[in-house]
Design an enzyme around this catalytic site. Structure first.
Site, PDB file in Angstrom:
ATOM      1  CB  THR A 372     -31.059  49.092  13.336  1.00 25.65           C
ATOM      2  OG1 THR A 372     -29.741  48.563  13.394  1.00 25.65           O
ATOM      3  CG2 THR A 372     -31.463  49.369  11.930  1.00 25.65           C
ATOM      4  CB  THR A 390     -28.298  51.041  11.692  1.00 29.91           C
ATOM      5  OG1 THR A 390     -27.832  50.604  12.954  1.00 29.91           O
ATOM      6  CG2 THR A 390     -27.299  50.608  10.638  1.00 29.91           C
ATOM      7  CB  SER A 443     -26.696  45.239   6.485  1.00 23.63           C
ATOM      8  OG  SER A 443     -27.820  45.635   7.226  1.00 23.63           O
ATOM      9  CB  SER A 444     -29.312  41.625   9.778  1.00 23.90           C
ATOM     10  OG  SER A 444     -28.224  40.787   9.972  1.00 23.90           O
ATOM     11  N   GLY A 465     -30.440  44.137  14.947  1.00 17.10           N
ATOM     12  CA  GLY A 465     -29.238  43.404  14.542  1.00 17.10           C
ATOM     13  C   GLY A 465     -29.620  42.143  13.790  1.00 17.10           C
TER      14      GLY A 465
HETATM   15  N1  GLY Z   1     -25.850  47.084  12.047  1.00 14.76           N
HETATM   16  C1  GLY Z   1     -26.922  46.202  11.941  1.00 14.76           C
HETATM   17  C2  GLY Z   1     -27.123  45.684  10.573  1.00 14.76           C
HETATM   18  O1  GLY Z   1     -26.774  46.339   9.611  1.00 14.76           O
HETATM   19  O2  GLY Z   1     -27.632  44.601  10.406  1.00 14.76           O
END
Ligand code: GLY
Length: 563
Positions: A372, A390, A443-444, A465
């Protein structure tokens, strides 16, 4: 001669002390952009100098990163923007990708209920309906100042005229060239007009991407979601096994959402609400940190790592159990999770002698990508933007149409792939984050703004991530609790624990071996990792207004540029 030498030395000293040459942080009075690519930070600063506000600069930086930092910068993915204006009012824009209309809860499974050939990460079924262009357009419609065209044009110039290929991109070019059959689009992506691999410092041009950006420049969001580009996306999907249609694109909407808010010892913390888990989980952990007696716990001590680990374990367990797209989960207990009472309950059962155990018979974690990208912006009036977006994995699904010139995300991998099945490894099967048409995957991403007395004080975020929430959490704690300046806060040793698997990842060479051994005796399992996070941060001194910024040394192409 000697006096000339002395004069030079004292001038140097003045420069070091007052202009910060000694520091890995940048100082500015008027505005700043910190991103993973220096050309794109410059794009944003140029817009600020032209009279654009922080929203304008963020839009231009985001389009620019789609050209200069294509591992994560994108128009084929999605993300989140947190905005605080100069009056201290806050809002967020959710432009997370959505599941296509033809998706289903079990779309990645074979007859035995197992995931088919990694299809939730690989191949066009893994692509979510992109949100970036809609999100940036919505932000501009509501809060932008300069004309839209002016914000897209710098990215077009970078794509059309090219820029010197950096070593990071050259590494990717070599890698994709070595696996050309697996990812044919990526194998040609870095080739020059002669059909040869572009070399370091050779000018790299992206004409197809420039053409797509021109349509977005001229027609706004419709340039992407309607007409020629939308039709070409549908055609490409149909020809290559994807399910995204022109109707999916037409229906896509970015959404303005109320930020999630918490406090830490008088500071206000604003973060992204679901479908990001970032804001709620960060605030839950900061609430727990308020309960620690920091006079007795030293930074980086065994107690410090133990307390942070147990805090992360508990917050990530809640994340796994409760969070998903709010439009499909109206009853998520967000207020409870971010309450001070909940933190007290979670803190009360923490044993300072012994690691607790993650009960992964109940929940677990899915794998998610680490590529990201985040950037932070402040303008001369004090408007602040924290934006993370991302493609999920590095270079997303590593597929795209040659005619369109951009890479698609593989964000569908952020959904829980097997309903009801949770393992002690990476996989989670809880209901809030199962696939449904038009749903956004959890998402994180944790774009964050901390305010002091109603004004932006810290603007911070990171890729990484599942580790994102924890690296933003520790950097925020480093600034607010340990009074570290921004570059030190970003570079300081970080750990990551995500409840399941039950492992502490720590940055190699940065944790003392004595600490590691004591933690192991307490029942923790530890694993060294090359690095955690790539934080892009800004702090604003509330008394002097001086802006300081730093980009994580893990992204050597990154830069904090101010004026
Ligand atoms: N794809 C990583 C997130 O959205 O956390």
């Amino acid at each position: 001669m000697i006096s000339h030498f002395k004069h030079s030395v004292s001038l140097l000293f003045i420069n070091l002390v007052f202009f910060g040459w000694l520091n890995a942080q940048t100082y500015a009075k008027n505005g700043m952009v910190v991103s993973a690519n220096k050309l794109s930070s410059q794009t944003g600063v140029d817009i600020l100098k032209q009279g654009g506000n922080a929203v304008d600069a963020a839009i231009a930086t985001a389009f620019s990163l789609a050209v200069t930092h294509p591992t994560a910068g994108n128009i084929g993915g999605g993300g989140f923007m947190v905005f605080m204006n100069a009056q201290g009012e806050t809002t967020t824009i959710d432009f997370r990708e959505k599941a296509p209309l033809a998706s289903s809860e079990t779309m990645f499974l074979d007859e035995e209920g197992n995931i088919k050939d990694n299809s939730n990460h690989k191949g066009l079924l893994a692509v979510g309906v992109p949100g970036t262009v809609a999100g940036l357009y919505l932000a501009h419609q509501k809060y932008g100042k300069l004309p839209w065209n002016d914000l897209v044009q710098p990215a077009i110039d970078l794509a059309e005229n090219g820029f010197a290929l950096n070593w990071d991109l050259f590494g990717a070019a070599q890698y994709f060239n070595s696996i050309a059959e697996e990812y044919p689009f990526m194998a040609t992506y870095f080739k020059n007009e002669k059909g040869e691999l572009t070399q370091p410092n050779e000018i790299w041009k992206q004409q197809a991407l420039a053409n797509t950006l021109k349509k977005i420049r001229d027609r706004g969001r419709d340039g992407f979601y309607k007409g020629e580009v939308a039709q070409k996306i549908e055609d490409y999907m149909k020809a290559n096994g994807g399910i995204i249609t022109a109707e999916d694109l037409l229906k896509y909407e970015a959404i303005e959402r109320k930020p999630i808010k918490g406090t830490y010892k008088g500071y206000d913390i604003y973060g992204m609400p679901p479908p990001s888990s970032g804001g709620a989980t960060l605030i839950q952990m900061m609430n727990t940190m308020e309960l620690v007696d920091w006079d007795k716990v030293e930074f980086n001590s065994t107690e410090y790592v133990h307390i942070l680990t147990e805090t992360m374990r508990r917050a990530y367990a809640d994340r796994a159990e409760f969070l998903g797209d709010p439009d499909f989960n109206p009853d998520m207990p967000i207020d409870r999770l971010i309450s001070k009472e909940h933190a007290k309950k979670r803190f009360a059962n923490l044993n300072m002698e012994k690691a607790s155990v993650s009960d992964s018979t109940k929940f677990g974690q899915i794998y998610d990508g680490t590529n990201t990208t985040h950037f932070s912006v402040i303008d001369k009036d004090g408007n602040a933007i924290s934006l993370t977006y991302t493609l999920e994995n590095g270079y997303g699904v590593k597929m795209g149409s040659k005619e369109l010139g951009f890479i698609f995300n593989n964000e569908m991998g952020d959904f829980n792939p097997v309903p009801g099945i949770t393992t002690s490894g990476w996989q989670i099967g809880t209901k809030p984050n199962l696939i449904a048409p038009q749903k956004r995957m959890l998402s994180s991403m944790t774009p964050t703004i901390v305010a002091k007395e109603g004004k932006p004080y810290l603007i911070i975020g990171s890729p990484g991530g599942r580790t994102i929430i924890n690296t933003v959490f520790q950097t925020t704690l480093n600034v607010l609790e340990f009074n570290m300046r921004i570059d030190k806060a970003i570079e300081a040793m970080k750990i990551h624990h995500q409840w399941s698997p039950d492992v502490i990842s720590y940055e190699e060479h940065l944790m003392s071996p004595d600490t590691r051994k004591t933690l192991e005796k307490m029942g923790h399992t530890l694993r060294a990792t090359g690095g955690l996070g790539a934080l892009m941060g800004i702090t604003i001194n509330p008394e002097t207004g001086i802006i300081t910024g730093a980009s994580d040394s893990s992204r050597p192409e990154g830069a904090a540029i101010g004026y």
